[in-house]
Design an enzyme around this catalytic site. Structure first.
Site, PDB file in Angstrom:
ATOM      1  N   SER A 217       9.264  -6.882  -6.125  1.00 41.54           N
ATOM      2  CA  SER A 217       8.045  -6.091  -6.047  1.00 41.54           C
ATOM      3  C   SER A 217       8.178  -5.068  -4.927  1.00 41.54           C
ATOM      4  CB  SER A 217       6.848  -7.007  -5.791  1.00 41.54           C
ATOM      5  OG  SER A 217       5.689  -6.237  -5.573  1.00 41.54           O
ATOM      6  N   GLY A 219       5.701  -2.949  -4.097  1.00 41.05           N
ATOM      7  CA  GLY A 219       4.351  -2.498  -3.766  1.00 41.05           C
ATOM      8  C   GLY A 219       3.912  -1.371  -4.690  1.00 41.05           C
ATOM      9  N   ALA A 220       3.437  -0.282  -4.104  1.00 38.40           N
ATOM     10  CA  ALA A 220       2.949   0.843  -4.896  1.00 38.40           C
ATOM     11  C   ALA A 220       4.049   1.517  -5.702  1.00 38.40           C
ATOM     12  CB  ALA A 220       2.285   1.869  -3.977  1.00 38.40           C
ATOM     13  N   GLY A 222       6.172  -0.079  -7.621  1.00 39.23           N
ATOM     14  CA  GLY A 222       6.444  -0.807  -8.845  1.00 39.23           C
ATOM     15  C   GLY A 222       7.397  -1.969  -8.692  1.00 39.23           C
ATOM     16  N   GLY A 248       0.576  -9.402  -7.293  1.00 42.83           N
ATOM     17  CA  GLY A 248       1.897  -9.965  -7.544  1.00 42.83           C
ATOM     18  C   GLY A 248       1.848 -11.106  -8.534  1.00 42.83           C
ATOM     19  N   ASP A 249       0.761 -11.880  -8.514  1.00 41.86           N
ATOM     20  CA  ASP A 249       0.616 -12.981  -9.465  1.00 41.86           C
ATOM     21  C   ASP A 249       0.457 -12.449 -10.885  1.00 41.86           C
ATOM     22  OD1 ASP A 249       0.626 -14.548  -7.169  1.00 41.86           O
ATOM     23  OD2 ASP A 249      -1.564 -14.511  -7.027  1.00 41.86           O
TER      24      ASP A 249
END
Length: 309
Positions: A217, A219-220, A222, A248-249
Site C-alpha cells: 500500500s 497510501g494516496a 495506490g 487498507g482493510d
C-alpha cells in the site's frame, strides 16, 4: 466461504468533533460504534460485495459481547469468535471535521493464556475445510507468541487454503518466512521488513524472503504488486480526502475477493484501490461508499508488465 482471522478484535468507536485541539475540552457531534479489528473490517466489506464470510479470533468481556451482538446483525458474516477471560479492547478514532484528519487511540487488548491459544488453534484448524481463502489480519494481543501468524500460515498451507497476511513488526517478519500467498504491507512496514525505502526493490525483496505475492500500500499513490505473473502499479484517478481508517482493510477485501473469483491481477488491484478510496469517503471503518466505488473502479489506472516477475 472466506475466513478472516482477527486475533485482536476491537470495538471501534468514532467521535466527530468540530475541531480537535490539544489541552481542550470538546463537544462530540456524533458517535458511532462498530465491530473492529482489521479482519472484521475486511469481513464486512467482503459481505457487502456478496461473499459469505466467517470471522474468528478472540472475544471477551462486556465489550466483546457488544462486538458479537453487532456481528449478529451483519448479513453474510458468520461469528466463530473464540472466548477469552480478558476483555476485548476498544479503539477510539477522533475525526476533526474542520481538517478531515483522524486521530487514533488503540488499546492493547486482553492477555491470552496458553490454554486459550491452544483452543483457538484447534477451532481454526476445524474451520479450514471448505474455506476458499484465509486472511490473517492485525496486531497480536498480549500473551501470544510472535510467531503466531507463521504457525497459522503453515496450518492453512497444509490444508491447501491460500492465505493473505496483513500485520507488522516481528509477527510480519516471522510470518513472511512461512510463505503466505499474499503479503499486504504498507510502505513503512515493508521498509522495516526489508531495510529498503524503495517500494519496487522492497516488494521483490519481500518475495525472496518467502511471500509468493507482495501487494504494498502506497497510501494516496495506490498499490504496488509484485507477483509470479508480473508487477503492476494501480493508482486512483485523484487524491481522495476523508477518514482513512479501514482503507487498507478494504484493499485486503478487494484482493481476497479477486483471488476467490480468479480475476486477473490488474482487475484485482483496480477493485482493491477503488474500495480503499471509497472507504476513505465513508464515515466509519468497515464500510465503503458504494456509489463512489462503482464510479471509481473503472477509472483506476493500472500499469505494469506481465512478464516482469
Amino acid at each position: 466461504m472466506i475466513l478472516t482471522v482477527t486475533l485482536n478484535t476491537a470495538l471501534d468507536i468514532t467521535y466527530r468533533v468540530r475541531e480537535l485541539r490539544p489541552h481542550a475540552s470538546h463537544r462530540v457531534s456524533e458517535v458511532t460504534e462498530r465491530p473492529g479489528g482489521k479482519g472484521l473490517n475486511v469481513a464486512r466489506v467482503l459481505a457487502a460485495l456478496g461473499h459469505e464470510v466467517t470471522v474468528t479470533g478472540f472475544t471477551g468481556g462486556a465489550t466483546g459481547r457488544i462486538v458479537q451482538d453487532q456481528l449478529t446483525g451483519t448479513p453474510g458474516v458468520l461469528d466463530a469468535l473464540v472466548p477469552v477471560s480478558g476483555a476485548t479492547r476498544r479503539t477510539i478514532a477522533v475525526v476533526d471535521d474542520r481538517t478531515g484528519d483522524t486521530t487514533q487511540l488503540n488499546e492493547p487488548g486482553p492477555t491470552v493464556t496458553s490454554a486459550e491459544w491452544t483452543a483457538f488453534q484447534e477451532a481454526y484448524e476445524a474451520l479450514l475445510p471448505g474455506v476458499s481463502a484465509v486472511a490473517l489480519c492485525g496486531s497480536l494481543p498480549p500473551g501470544l507468541p510472535v510467531g503466531a501468524y507463521a504457525g497459522l500460515i503453515r496450518t492453512a498451507r497444509t490444508a491447501g487454503v491460500p492465505v493473505l497476511l496483513d500485520t507488522s513488526g516481528e509477527p510480519l517478519r516471522r510470518g513472511v518466512a512461512a510463505r503466505p500467498d499474499i503479503l499486504k504491507p504498507n510502505t513503512d512496514e515493508l521498509a522495516e521488513l526489508t531495510g529498503s525505502h524503495d517500494p519496487s526493490r522492497a516488494t521483490q525483496d519481500a518475495r525472496r524472503r518467502g511471500a509468493r505475492t507482495v501487494v504494498a500500500s502506497l497510501g494516496a499513490k495506490g498499490l504496488l504488486a509484485a507477483t509470479p505473473e508480473g508487477t503492476w502499479h494501480a493508482t486512483p484517478p485523484s487524491r481522495i480526502h476523508g477518514n482513512p481508517t479501514g482503507a487498507g482493510d478494504s484493499a485486503v477485501a478487494g484482493l481476497l475477493s479477486g483471488l476467490v473469483e480468479r480475476l486477473p491481477w490488474p482487475d484485482r488491484l483496480a477493485r482493491a484501490v477503488a474500495l480503499s478510496a471509497a472507504t476513505v469517503l465513508a464515515p466509519v471503518a468497515g464500510e465503503f461508499d458504494r456509489a463512489a466505488y462503482e464510479e471509481l473502479v473503472g477509472r483506476v489506472a493500472v500499469t505494469g508488465d506481465a512478464t516482469a516477475a
